[in-house]
Design a protein around this motif. Structure first.
Motif, PDB file in Angstrom:
ATOM      1  N   THR A 265      -5.045   0.211  -2.081  1.00 11.46           N
ATOM      2  CA  THR A 265      -6.059   0.349  -1.033  1.00 11.46           C
ATOM      3  C   THR A 265      -6.591  -1.007  -0.605  1.00 11.46           C
ATOM      4  OG1 THR A 265      -6.684   2.524  -1.924  1.00 11.46           O
ATOM      5  CG2 THR A 265      -8.252   1.444  -0.440  1.00 11.46           C
TER       6      THR A 265
ATOM      7  N   ALA B  24       0.808  -1.218   0.000  1.00  6.73           N
ATOM      8  CA  ALA B  24       0.000   0.000   0.000  1.00  6.73           C
ATOM      9  C   ALA B  24       0.841   1.268   0.000  1.00  6.73           C
ATOM     10  CB  ALA B  24      -0.941   0.007   1.209  1.00  6.73           C
TER      11      ALA B  24
ATOM     12  N   LEU C 170      -4.397   7.600   1.386  1.00  3.37           N
ATOM     13  CA  LEU C 170      -4.739   7.002   0.097  1.00  3.37           C
ATOM     14  C   LEU C 170      -6.028   7.613  -0.457  1.00  3.37           C
ATOM     15  CD1 LEU C 170      -3.921   3.212   0.700  1.00  3.37           C
ATOM     16  CD2 LEU C 170      -2.495   4.983  -0.360  1.00  3.37           C
TER      17      LEU C 170
ATOM     18  N   HIS D  76      -5.100   5.155   5.590  1.00  6.43           N
ATOM     19  CA  HIS D  76      -6.307   5.097   4.758  1.00  6.43           C
ATOM     20  C   HIS D  76      -6.677   6.497   4.257  1.00  6.43           C
ATOM     21  CE1 HIS D  76      -7.739   0.939   4.997  1.00  6.43           C
ATOM     22  NE2 HIS D  76      -7.266   0.904   6.228  1.00  6.43           N
TER      23      HIS D  76
END
Length: 232
Positions: free
Chosen positions: A212, A57, A89, A86
């Protein structure tokens, strides 16, 4: 309990990689026996799986830094750290979508206007929504070469330069660095530039989706390891 070779087989990492990742703190420390041999558990296999997903990631270097930190944090802090990844991204995706929308608007405007008018740096700055200093910087970086008018050396951007700079603005807005933008522009050719840039943006969106998903898949392993460490 598992030996290093068994962890290696279960995780897909080599024996030396398992040892190195433990030494760096990327996975929790193994239990040492009286003979100083390492003894691992399924927890370490999960930690390695988590590292693999996080590395996919955000890259292995940042993944190592993240895992070294969160193993020693309480659950609230560790969850916040993962949530920040998170968010990062998601922010990157937002920039890419904005760039794609901007490119679509550029193409629609070009097709509908059919204008052959040139622009001054002030006019183009307003049209693109960027500072004049950015246009001058892009010129110094060789992304575009406007004409110079009269002895005052006023910059004048022709339609080809305007199209190129619209694409530059879209790519920069998506987070592309100058060398990458230069390479993309060099590979584009006139009317196909917009379509090629759209493909580049879509490829990056597709790659981001895979990154992701890797982070989502790593989340279950991260949670299991973190809860186990806190209950130990």
């Amino acid at each position: 309990m598992l030996r290093t070779a068994q962890v290696s087989t279960a995780s897909g990492y080599s024996v030396q990689q398992v040892r190195d990742l433990e030494r760096l703190g990327v996975i929790p420390p193994a239990v040492r026996g009286a003979n100083d041999y390492r003894s691992y558990s399924s927890l370490h296999v999960r930690a390695l799986a988590a590292y693999r997903g996080v590395a996919a990631a955000i890259g292995p270097v940042e993944a190592r830094r993240l895992l070294v930190r969160i193993w020693t944090m309480d659950l609230e802090e560790a969850a916040a750290e993962v949530g920040a990844v998170h968010l990062r991204l998601a922010t990157e995706r937002g920039r890419l979508l904005q760039a794609r929308d901007a490119l679509q608007a550029i193409r629609a405007d070009t097709e509908s206007s059919g204008s052959d008018d040139a622009m001054t740096i002030t006019e183009l700055s307003r049209a693109l929504g960027v500072r004049s200093s950015a246009l001058r910087f892009w010129e110094r970086e060789g992304l575009v070469a406007p004409r110079r008018m009269t002895s005052l050396q006023i910059r004048l951007y022709d339609p080809a330069s305007i199209r190129a700079l619209r694409i530059v603005a879209a790519l920069r807005g998506a987070g592309y660095r100058i060398p990458a933008v230069r390479d993309i522009l060099a590979s584009l050719d006139g009317a196909e530039a917009g379509e090629a840039t759209a493909r580049v943006l879509q490829q990056r969106l597709d790659a981001l989706a895979q990154r992701t998903l890797a982070l989502i898949e790593a989340g279950a392993d991260l949670a299991r390891v973190l809860r186990s460490l806190r209950s130990a």
